[in-house]
Design a protein around this motif. Structure first.
Motif, PDB file in Angstrom:
ATOM      1  N   GLU A 115       0.559   1.301   0.839  1.00 30.92           N
ATOM      2  CA  GLU A 115       0.323   0.716  -0.483  1.00 30.92           C
ATOM      3  C   GLU A 115       1.511   0.990  -1.417  1.00 30.92           C
ATOM      4  O   GLU A 115       1.938   0.109  -2.181  1.00 30.92           O
ATOM      5  CB  GLU A 115      -0.959   1.296  -1.074  1.00 30.92           C
ATOM      6  CG  GLU A 115      -1.350   0.730  -2.427  1.00 30.92           C
ATOM      7  CD  GLU A 115      -2.635   1.346  -2.956  1.00 30.92           C
ATOM      8  OE1 GLU A 115      -2.747   1.499  -4.190  1.00 30.92           O
ATOM      9  OE2 GLU A 115      -3.519   1.675  -2.135  1.00 30.92           O
ATOM     10  N   LYS A 116       2.051   2.200  -1.336  1.00 31.89           N
ATOM     11  CA  LYS A 116       3.233   2.530  -2.141  1.00 31.89           C
ATOM     12  C   LYS A 116       4.445   1.714  -1.685  1.00 31.89           C
ATOM     13  O   LYS A 116       5.244   1.243  -2.511  1.00 31.89           O
ATOM     14  CB  LYS A 116       3.535   4.025  -2.033  1.00 31.89           C
ATOM     15  CG  LYS A 116       2.489   4.915  -2.696  1.00 31.89           C
ATOM     16  CD  LYS A 116       2.837   6.394  -2.530  1.00 31.89           C
ATOM     17  CE  LYS A 116       1.804   7.284  -3.209  1.00 31.89           C
ATOM     18  NZ  LYS A 116       2.109   8.729  -3.042  1.00 31.89           N
ATOM     19  N   PHE A 117       4.573   1.524  -0.382  1.00 34.84           N
ATOM     20  CA  PHE A 117       5.666   0.706   0.123  1.00 34.84           C
ATOM     21  C   PHE A 117       5.534  -0.738  -0.353  1.00 34.84           C
ATOM     22  O   PHE A 117       6.518  -1.383  -0.723  1.00 34.84           O
ATOM     23  CB  PHE A 117       5.701   0.745   1.654  1.00 34.84           C
ATOM     24  CG  PHE A 117       6.273   2.010   2.239  1.00 34.84           C
ATOM     25  CD1 PHE A 117       6.780   3.014   1.428  1.00 34.84           C
ATOM     26  CD2 PHE A 117       6.330   2.190   3.610  1.00 34.84           C
ATOM     27  CE1 PHE A 117       7.311   4.182   1.960  1.00 34.84           C
ATOM     28  CE2 PHE A 117       6.865   3.340   4.167  1.00 34.84           C
ATOM     29  CZ  PHE A 117       7.358   4.328   3.339  1.00 34.84           C
ATOM     30  N   ASP A 118       4.314  -1.276  -0.321  1.00 36.08           N
ATOM     31  CA  ASP A 118       4.080  -2.643  -0.797  1.00 36.08           C
ATOM     32  C   ASP A 118       4.541  -2.796  -2.244  1.00 36.08           C
ATOM     33  O   ASP A 118       5.163  -3.806  -2.611  1.00 36.08           O
ATOM     34  CB  ASP A 118       2.600  -3.013  -0.685  1.00 36.08           C
ATOM     35  CG  ASP A 118       2.165  -3.288   0.740  1.00 36.08           C
ATOM     36  OD1 ASP A 118       3.034  -3.536   1.593  1.00 36.08           O
ATOM     37  OD2 ASP A 118       0.943  -3.262   1.004  1.00 36.08           O
ATOM     38  N   ALA A 119       4.234  -1.793  -3.071  1.00 39.75           N
ATOM     39  CA  ALA A 119       4.643  -1.848  -4.475  1.00 39.75           C
ATOM     40  C   ALA A 119       6.164  -1.804  -4.600  1.00 39.75           C
ATOM     41  O   ALA A 119       6.753  -2.531  -5.411  1.00 39.75           O
ATOM     42  CB  ALA A 119       4.016  -0.689  -5.246  1.00 39.75           C
ATOM     43  N   SER A 120       6.809  -0.982  -3.782  1.00 42.58           N
ATOM     44  CA  SER A 120       8.270  -0.881  -3.833  1.00 42.58           C
ATOM     45  C   SER A 120       8.946  -2.165  -3.375  1.00 42.58           C
ATOM     46  O   SER A 120      10.061  -2.480  -3.811  1.00 42.58           O
ATOM     47  CB  SER A 120       8.747   0.289  -2.958  1.00 42.58           C
ATOM     48  OG  SER A 120       8.259   1.522  -3.429  1.00 42.58           O
ATOM     49  N   LEU A 121       8.278  -2.898  -2.508  1.00 38.57           N
ATOM     50  CA  LEU A 121       8.850  -4.122  -1.951  1.00 38.57           C
ATOM     51  C   LEU A 121       8.308  -5.380  -2.631  1.00 38.57           C
ATOM     52  O   LEU A 121       8.407  -6.480  -2.082  1.00 38.57           O
ATOM     53  CB  LEU A 121       8.574  -4.182  -0.438  1.00 38.57           C
ATOM     54  CG  LEU A 121       9.239  -3.093   0.399  1.00 38.57           C
ATOM     55  CD1 LEU A 121       8.693  -3.088   1.826  1.00 38.57           C
ATOM     56  CD2 LEU A 121      10.749  -3.253   0.415  1.00 38.57           C
ATOM     57  N   SER A 122       7.751  -5.223  -3.819  1.00 35.39           N
ATOM     58  CA  SER A 122       7.143  -6.372  -4.516  1.00 35.39           C
ATOM     59  C   SER A 122       8.166  -7.474  -4.784  1.00 35.39           C
ATOM     60  O   SER A 122       7.836  -8.662  -4.718  1.00 35.39           O
ATOM     61  CB  SER A 122       6.500  -5.917  -5.825  1.00 35.39           C
ATOM     62  OG  SER A 122       7.470  -5.352  -6.705  1.00 35.39           O
ATOM     63  N   ALA A 123       9.409  -7.108  -5.083  1.00 35.61           N
ATOM     64  CA  ALA A 123      10.438  -8.130  -5.330  1.00 35.61           C
ATOM     65  C   ALA A 123      10.693  -8.952  -4.070  1.00 35.61           C
ATOM     66  O   ALA A 123      10.863 -10.174  -4.129  1.00 35.61           O
ATOM     67  CB  ALA A 123      11.731  -7.460  -5.802  1.00 35.61           C
ATOM     68  N   LEU A 124      10.693  -8.286  -2.912  1.00 42.35           N
ATOM     69  CA  LEU A 124      10.895  -8.987  -1.653  1.00 42.35           C
ATOM     70  C   LEU A 124       9.714  -9.908  -1.361  1.00 42.35           C
ATOM     71  O   LEU A 124       9.885 -11.031  -0.858  1.00 42.35           O
ATOM     72  CB  LEU A 124      11.076  -7.973  -0.525  1.00 42.35           C
ATOM     73  CG  LEU A 124      11.567  -8.501   0.819  1.00 42.35           C
ATOM     74  CD1 LEU A 124      12.872  -9.271   0.660  1.00 42.35           C
ATOM     75  CD2 LEU A 124      11.747  -7.357   1.797  1.00 42.35           C
ATOM     76  N   THR A 125       8.498  -9.463  -1.685  1.00 40.98           N
ATOM     77  CA  THR A 125       7.318 -10.303  -1.504  1.00 40.98           C
ATOM     78  C   THR A 125       7.394 -11.543  -2.384  1.00 40.98           C
ATOM     79  O   THR A 125       7.076 -12.656  -1.945  1.00 40.98           O
ATOM     80  CB  THR A 125       6.039  -9.510  -1.828  1.00 40.98           C
ATOM     81  OG1 THR A 125       5.944  -8.391  -0.948  1.00 40.98           O
ATOM     82  CG2 THR A 125       4.801 -10.371  -1.674  1.00 40.98           C
TER      83      THR A 125
END
Length: 340
Positions: A115-125
């Motif tokens: 979940e923390k990784f998803d937040a860190s990669l939000s720009a990529l998403t």
């Protein structure tokens, strides 16, 4: 076509083969919206590092001993790590206090760190979702410049021949409701937007989608090397370098590339699709690199159809002469990308 979410890749450093297989199972059971797959460390979007035998060798530099005999130890300079990273138990390394830690034996801890990784990669998403929309509507978009608007709010600026900016907080639902308003000329991208080039945006999509986006006619006839992709080398994987090397030597069919490279159908299709969308390969001999263009045939161009458009348009497939055999056979592959 519904806009999809990206598939992210997770690499492991300092863990045994048994542990890595267990992590693969844990990723399949993760509860988050984003799918994570186990991957090679070099090309992964995020890392899990074994902190059990971590060694602090210098200021902000750590060494991670290898747990697999065929692998080598890792030496990581922490400020240079350009992706999310989490460490397991670091009690063996006093004074080392990483931002993200996790317990690999706990599914709840695994879910939390992802979940923390998803937040860190939000720009990529956000970039992936925007690229998915562009790929779906590429014919209608052409080479225009667009404001992307949702409920009166600007969420993206798209120049199909230049740079692209997007809010890092957007998701698939925003793009499905968006209005694309064409502009007559380019405008500055707002500073709060994540900025990238069209090539990098489409590449991020092509290497993460689970859809088969390779044009059907790329499985028939010969394929040609066109030009190096306009991308940082760190974005290319060994499979892409290998395919460009083979096609730079001589044109090949999809089936011949499978035999030559040892890739299976799915892996080859995905790697070729990524190269196609950034204009590195083509099925049209008229768009090939100069040394692979066939000698002009006697019949008029109209007999073979018009010139193809940019990579977003299907390449024209024409009968081809037998390709020239290269003077030398160089089957080497550029060295793998660095692990740290």
């Amino acid at each position: 076509m519904t806009i999809e979410l990206p598939v992210f890749h997770l690499g492991f450093g300092g863990f045994s083969a048994v542990q890595q297989r267990a992590f693969g199972d844990a990723l399949q059971s993760a509860s988050g919206p984003t799918q994570w797959l186990a991957s090679e460390l070099a090309g992964a979007d995020a890392w899990w590092i074994n902190g059990a035998r971590l060694q602090l060798v210098a200021d902000r530099t750590v060494r991670v001993p290898a747990e697999i005999p065929t692998e080598r130890s890792l030496q990581l300079y922490l400020p240079d790590i350009d992706r999310p990273v989490a460490f397991s138990n670091t009690s063996s390394c006093p004074g080392f206090d990483p931002a993200i830690t996790f317990d690999p034996r706990s599914q709840a801890s695994v879910n939390l760190v992802l979940e923390k990784f998803d937040a860190s990669l939000s720009a990529l998403t956000a970039q992936f979702c925007l690229a998915s929309h562009i790929v779906e509507h590429q014919t209608a978009l052409g080479t225009g410049i667009f404001d992307v608007i949702v409920n009166g709010r600007l969420i993206g600026v798209v120049d199909m021949k230049g740079d692209i900016g997007v809010l890092s907080s957007i998701g698939p639902a925003d793009l499905e409701q968006s209005i694309w308003r064409r502009r007559a000329e380019a405008v500055p991208i707002p500073p709060q937007f994540v900025r990238t080039s069209l090539s990098q945006l489409i590449w991020q999509y092509a290497v993460r989608t689970q859809r088969d986006i390779l044009p059907t006619h790329y499985r028939k006839g010969l394929l040609y090397f066109r030009r190096p992709p306009r991308l940082p080398q760190r974005m290319l994987k060994d499979a892409h370098l290998l395919l460009m090397r083979e096609l730079a030597l001589e044109p090949m069919s999809f089936a011949a590339l499978m035999r030559q490279t040892g890739m299976d159908d799915v892996a080859l299709s995905r790697a070729l699709a990524a190269l196609y969308f950034v204009g590195a390969v083509t099925a049209n001999p008229k768009r090939a690199a100069v040394n692979h263009r066939p000698v002009a045939m006697a019949q008029p161009e109209s007999a073979n159809g018009p010139h193809s458009g940019p990579p977003s348009s299907p390449d024209t497939v024409v009968p081809l002469p037998t390709p020239r055999v290269p003077r030398f056979i160089d089957r080497t592959v550029p060295a793998g990308l660095a692990r740290y």
